[in-house]
Design a protein around this motif. Structure first.
Motif, short mmCIF file in Angstrom:
data_model
loop_
_atom_site.label_atom_id
_atom_site.label_comp_id
_atom_site.label_asym_id
_atom_site.label_seq_id
_atom_site.Cartn_x
_atom_site.Cartn_y
_atom_site.Cartn_z
N ALA A 1 0.83 -1.21 0.00
CA ALA A 1 0.00 0.00 0.00
C ALA A 1 0.86 1.25 0.00
O ALA A 1 0.58 2.22 -0.71
CB ALA A 1 -0.95 -0.01 1.21
N ASP B 1 -1.32 4.19 -1.56
CA ASP B 1 -2.73 3.91 -1.26
C ASP B 1 -2.95 4.06 0.24
O ASP B 1 -2.38 3.30 1.03
CB ASP B 1 -3.06 2.49 -1.72
N ASN C 1 -4.63 3.02 2.56
CA ASN C 1 -5.50 1.93 3.01
C ASN C 1 -5.21 1.62 4.47
O ASN C 1 -4.49 0.68 4.80
CB ASN C 1 -5.27 0.71 2.12
#
Length: 408
Positions: free
Chosen positions: A316, A321, A323
């Protein structure tokens, strides 16, 4: 440690031979195709020594030799290192070769073999070609210049992309004490040490037993708090040599300047640990995970290492990202005591979760944070006073490519 105000100063353009009385050399002898692959480090006088080694049940032949020096002789005057071949899982021949390396170095330096440590790094399971080492030892020309330290640092590398050197100074009994370190490590890096070698020199005066206690404590906070890929190797070694040439009174925890020495040694170890994590195979970013509010420091470190070691967290971060679900999941399966309703998570300065509840955040802001060379994740548990840090790196396409063809 005391509560004294202490001085720890980082020095530039310094390396493993910066403390008084140390010299080094590194050359290409022929284990590798082109790059330097044989190194030696020496103290003018027998030095106090401390060591920590891999927790892997399968341990390379050189570890047997170095452990005997650390635990039996309790003094070390030199270390010989080869890269390109780990001399691991090589049976009786590997043991014989490690002892031969020890004797070759001792004969070269005119010292007793029991004062020489041995370390190897590289491919596991291949018999070490001793011919290049036999001829190479004769070509080692020790010196105490910057170039000599750089040669040593280069000769211990494998898949590393950069050298890892650091030097600090402090004051003990009114005298300058210097502590320097160099390390290698890029893959097979997991908490509790990995395919890493670390060598630390200091001119401080300290007995081996006290040095061993300090190194063991500091290792838990530094070298044992990094991970690249979750693999623990067969050759992990960190050795500290303290030759006493700074001229201070013997250091113990009761010494008024103990905090100076301890904090300086910790600074060197932390620099090396972070440099290894930053240089993880194929890595583009250093990830630091800070955990606070745990029921103990040990629990906090366990959570931090679990988060930074999660392949999903690592990918990630690589993909920028935000996340946070992967972070909180890793906290949950870490095995530590947590209350989901008290967990707060930040990525950089951006609040993601507060007391278990998601918080709205700006994707644009998070992308900027995640694109940085260093990404910091903070996890607050709200359960106690425990704190812990761990370091790792992102997981990239290049990691797979490097390790798919490591032997070729």
């Amino acid at each position: 440690m005391t509560n004294l105000i202490y001085e720890v100063r980082k020095l530039s353009s310094k390396n493993i031979v910066s403390p008084k009385g140390f010299s080094a050399s590194g050359i290409h002898c022929g284990i590798k195709h082109k790059k330097k692959d044989l190194a030696i480090l020496k103290s003018e006088v027998p030095a106090s020594v401390a060591g920590v080694f891999t927790t892997n049940a399968v341990q390379a032949a050189p570890l047997k030799v170095s452990k005997e020096v650390v635990y039996n002789t309790k003094k070390m005057q030199a270390i010989i290192v080869n890269s390109g071949n780990a001399n691991a899982c090589t049976g009786k021949q590997g043991i014989a070769d490690a002892y031969e390396m020890q004797k070759l170095a001792a004969d070269k330096l005119g010292i007793d073999p029991s004062l020489v440590g041995v370390a190897s790094t590289g491919v596991i399971g291949e018999i070490l070609n001793m011919e290049p080492i036999r001829s190479g030892v004769g070509m080692l020309n020790l010196g105490n210049n910057l170039e000599d330290g750089i040669d040593f640092a280069q000769a211990i590398l494998t898949t590393d992309t950069v050298m890892k050197n650091t030097t600090y100074s402090t004051i003990v009994d009114g005298k300058e004490v210097i502590i320097s370190g160099t390390a290698k490590g890029s893959g097979m890096i997991e908490p509790n040490m990995a395919t890493m070698l670390g060598f630390i020199t200091t001119d401080a005066n300290i007995e081996s037993d006290e040095l061993q206690k300090a190194l063991s404590e500091i290792t838990d906070l530094t070298f044992n708090s990094i991970t690249v890929d979750g693999d623990t190797s067969t050759n992990d070694t960190v050795l500290v040599m303290a030759n006493g040439l700074a001229g201070n009174d013997p250091l113990t925890p009761a010494h008024p300047d103990w905090a100076n020495f301890y904090s300086t040694l910790k600074a060197v170890a932390e620099d090396l640990a972070k440099a290894i994590a930053r240089d993880g195979e194929g890595a583009t970013k250093l990830i630091e995970v800070e955990v606070e509010g745990a029921i103990s420091d040990e629990e906090a470190r366990k959570i931090a290492k679990t988060v930074v070691g999660s392949p999903l967290v690592k990918t990630a971060v690589f993909g920028c990202d935000a996340n946070w679900g992967r972070i909180i999941a890793a906290v949950g399966y870490s095995g530590a005591t947590v209350d989901p309703e008290k967990i707060t998570i930040k990525i950089g300065n951006a609040l993601m979760v507060e007391n278990g509840e998601p918080v709205k955040f700006s994707e644009e802001e998070l992308i900027k944070i995640l694109k940085a060379n260093e990404v910091k994740i903070n996890v607050s548990l709200g359960q106690g006073e425990g704190k812990g840090l761990a370091w790792g790196c992102d997981l990239t396409y290049d990691y797979v490519q490097i390790n798919a063809s490591y032997r070729s």
